[in-house]
Design a protein around this motif. Structure first.
Motif, PDB file in Angstrom:
ATOM      1  N   ARG A 242      50.910  36.788  32.988  1.00 39.92           N
ATOM      2  CA  ARG A 242      51.245  35.839  33.909  1.00 39.92           C
ATOM      3  C   ARG A 242      49.649  36.530  35.461  1.00 39.92           C
ATOM      4  O   ARG A 242      49.568  35.654  35.869  1.00 39.92           O
ATOM      5  CB  ARG A 242      52.174  36.797  34.526  1.00 39.92           C
ATOM      6  N   LEU A 243      49.543  38.068  34.826  1.00 41.15           N
ATOM      7  CA  LEU A 243      48.256  38.408  36.005  1.00 41.15           C
ATOM      8  C   LEU A 243      46.893  37.808  35.392  1.00 41.15           C
ATOM      9  O   LEU A 243      46.413  36.785  36.608  1.00 41.15           O
ATOM     10  CB  LEU A 243      48.154  39.893  35.333  1.00 41.15           C
TER      11      LEU A 243
ATOM     12  N   GLU B  67      43.471  31.118  37.295  1.00 39.21           N
ATOM     13  CA  GLU B  67      43.366  29.824  38.205  1.00 39.21           C
ATOM     14  C   GLU B  67      42.485  30.826  39.693  1.00 39.21           C
ATOM     15  O   GLU B  67      42.058  29.835  39.940  1.00 39.21           O
ATOM     16  CB  GLU B  67      45.016  30.068  39.191  1.00 39.21           C
ATOM     17  N   GLU B  68      42.501  31.812  40.073  1.00 38.30           N
ATOM     18  CA  GLU B  68      42.041  32.187  41.067  1.00 38.30           C
ATOM     19  C   GLU B  68      40.267  31.757  40.624  1.00 38.30           C
ATOM     20  O   GLU B  68      39.738  31.401  41.885  1.00 38.30           O
ATOM     21  CB  GLU B  68      42.136  33.400  41.519  1.00 38.30           C
TER      22      GLU B  68
ATOM     23  N   ALA C 177      34.769  28.936  41.583  1.00 42.07           N
ATOM     24  CA  ALA C 177      33.962  28.020  40.969  1.00 42.07           C
ATOM     25  C   ALA C 177      34.474  26.832  41.178  1.00 42.07           C
ATOM     26  O   ALA C 177      33.294  25.821  42.477  1.00 42.07           O
ATOM     27  CB  ALA C 177      34.402  28.020  40.448  1.00 42.07           C
ATOM     28  N   ARG C 178      35.337  26.346  42.680  1.00 43.73           N
ATOM     29  CA  ARG C 178      35.422  24.987  42.397  1.00 43.73           C
ATOM     30  C   ARG C 178      35.210  24.939  44.454  1.00 43.73           C
ATOM     31  O   ARG C 178      34.160  24.487  44.838  1.00 43.73           O
ATOM     32  CB  ARG C 178      36.262  24.364  42.677  1.00 43.73           C
TER      33      ARG C 178
ATOM     34  N   ASN D  46      27.973  35.085  38.577  1.00 40.24           N
ATOM     35  CA  ASN D  46      28.157  35.989  39.470  1.00 40.24           C
ATOM     36  C   ASN D  46      28.384  35.802  40.940  1.00 40.24           C
ATOM     37  O   ASN D  46      29.561  36.692  41.665  1.00 40.24           O
ATOM     38  CB  ASN D  46      26.112  36.849  39.986  1.00 40.24           C
ATOM     39  N   ALA D  47      28.239  34.753  41.144  1.00 44.58           N
ATOM     40  CA  ALA D  47      28.361  34.456  42.538  1.00 44.58           C
ATOM     41  C   ALA D  47      30.155  34.606  42.708  1.00 44.58           C
ATOM     42  O   ALA D  47      30.818  34.648  43.613  1.00 44.58           O
ATOM     43  CB  ALA D  47      28.340  33.207  42.979  1.00 44.58           C
ATOM     44  N   VAL D  48      30.504  33.671  41.717  1.00 44.55           N
ATOM     45  CA  VAL D  48      32.334  33.271  40.637  1.00 44.55           C
ATOM     46  C   VAL D  48      33.061  34.561  41.033  1.00 44.55           C
ATOM     47  O   VAL D  48      33.298  34.587  41.762  1.00 44.55           O
ATOM     48  CB  VAL D  48      32.344  32.919  39.934  1.00 44.55           C
TER      49      VAL D  48
END
Lengths: 240, 240
Positions: free
Chosen positions: B10-11, B17-18, B23-24, B38-40
């Motif tokens: 679950r974690l 999802e995070e 990214a989005r 890196n940025a993500v």
DNA sequence: ATAGATTCCTTAGAGGCATTAAGGAAACAT
DNA sequence: ATGTTTCCTTAATGCCTCTAAGGAATCTAT
């Protein structure tokens, strides 16, 4: 043609061409991600930062190379058109359309770049100007359509039947092309352009691989459709 | 639904999802070039290499995010279709088509990624398999067309009138979709798909900005064209 | 409960890219 | 010949991808 070109200018020009060739080679052989400032410089035999004497950065380099591709594509279409000089407009138009696909199929990476690049796309804001190369490309078929419209007008929808918002946009575009086509005729031209260019883009960018392996017959069918829309079939028969 | 999901799973799922959300966000706010590993990672609050425990690299991350977009698009179309449950096939089809454009216009960056990404495109080599998300997207309209074909067949060209190479390709595609449509009907479906999806791609990717500012009426006109091709108008009148 | 395995995350690089800065050498103009 | 312009070089910064090595938390099985 141009004024006195000094030795320096000639050398610079040669280097620019070498740079374009190197970028193109990298694009074709290793994909668009390989077209980096460093890699291009290495390819032409100078090291990194030297390229900044020719372009202000990666973006401008990419833009210049892409503009070159667009010019090459437009030239191929013009050549095909002019090879039919004297023939009916419809024939010249079909020749130019086929030349467009022939070039795209022969140079898929370059065509993909044209599509992906902002050089071909911009023009969103009122201020931004369409690139000279993109304009030339657009005008090959636009000019032929305008000639067709003048000599043998094709059927157009009744302007009153178009939604008001569309009519306004078409009026603006008609003005932008200096009235070469009235709004209703511009609408027909744009519909044709969308179908033709749209099909080609989807083919080259592999959006249709799930169903087709060879889109030549699909493209030809599209051309037949457009011929009907523009009344070219009629022309051929009446011409007798 | 699925078997026992452990706390760990679950974690992990929550983290995934995070990551997608991060990214989005980067894509939408700063463009596709800003979506770096890196940025993500920075965005989700972990540092660089940690992301490699979730994806093998940048490409896989991008692919997973893109697949999520495709699923969201397909879901929007399915929802619009199902909101018309009970209505004639044609109405459900139009609803799905409009939902496609609505989603694309609302999420242009995401749609652009779908188009540019290899997730939507591949399938060139015999070996490569079409991505599950791309298949689901494709099948929304395919299934509706197949239903239409079964209940109220639309006009199709005479197979004998098609070039042999095209016929072979259509036969192969017909087989690939398990005979849901015979080759001639598949041809009509693909023609419609090319026009619809092609128009949308050109709009979202700014290939039509030189002429239009709002393509909604053009899209609606395209839908009317397709309705005619698929005999949906007739359906509406006969239904009385 | 506790010992071992698994999982998640960290920091430390290596190697590449874009770009700026500083300076040398060649070519040009006067 | 002398000063300027042009072309190119080598640092150096800060970003990126991705690998390596290790620490800490969590789970499993006894």
């Amino acid at each position: 043609m141009s004024a006195h070109t000094s030795r320096r200018q000639r050398l610079r020009q040669a280097t620019l061409e070498e740079i374009h060739a190197a970028a193109r080679k990298l694009l074709v052989e290793q994909g668009s991600a390989a077209v980096t400032v460093n890699a291009v410089a290495r390819q032409v035999g100078m090291s990194g930062p030297a390229l900044y004497h020719y372009y202000t950065g990666h973006d401008e380099l990419v833009g210049a190379v892409t503009a070159g591709f667009i010019r090459e594509l437009a030239a191929a279409m013009e050549r095909a058109r002019d090879a039919q000089a004297g023939a009916p407009v419809g024939d010249r138009m079909l020749a130019a359309c086929r030349a467009m696909r022939t070039w795209a199929v022969a140079h898929p990476d370059e065509f993909g770049w044209i599509f992906a690049s902002p050089v071909a796309a911009p023009n969103r804001r009122p201020g931004s100007v369409r690139h000279e190369a993109a304009l030339r490309f657009e005008h090959v078929l636009l000019d032929l359509t305008a000639e067709l419209w003048r000599t043998r007008p094709f059927p157009v929808p009744d302007p009153a039947s178009l939604p008001a918002s569309l009519r306004d946009q078409l009026t603006a575009y008609s003005a932008a092309i200096e009235g070469q086509l009235p709004p209703e005729a511009a609408h027909v031209f744009l519909s044709c352009w969308i179908r033709l260019y749209g099909l080609l883009c989807m083919e080259i960018l592999h959006q249709l691989d799930f169903a087709y392996t060879d889109l030549e017959p699909v493209f030809e069918e599209c051309l037949r459709d457009l011929s009907t829309t523009l009344g070219l079939d009629v022309t051929a028969k009446e011409a007798h």
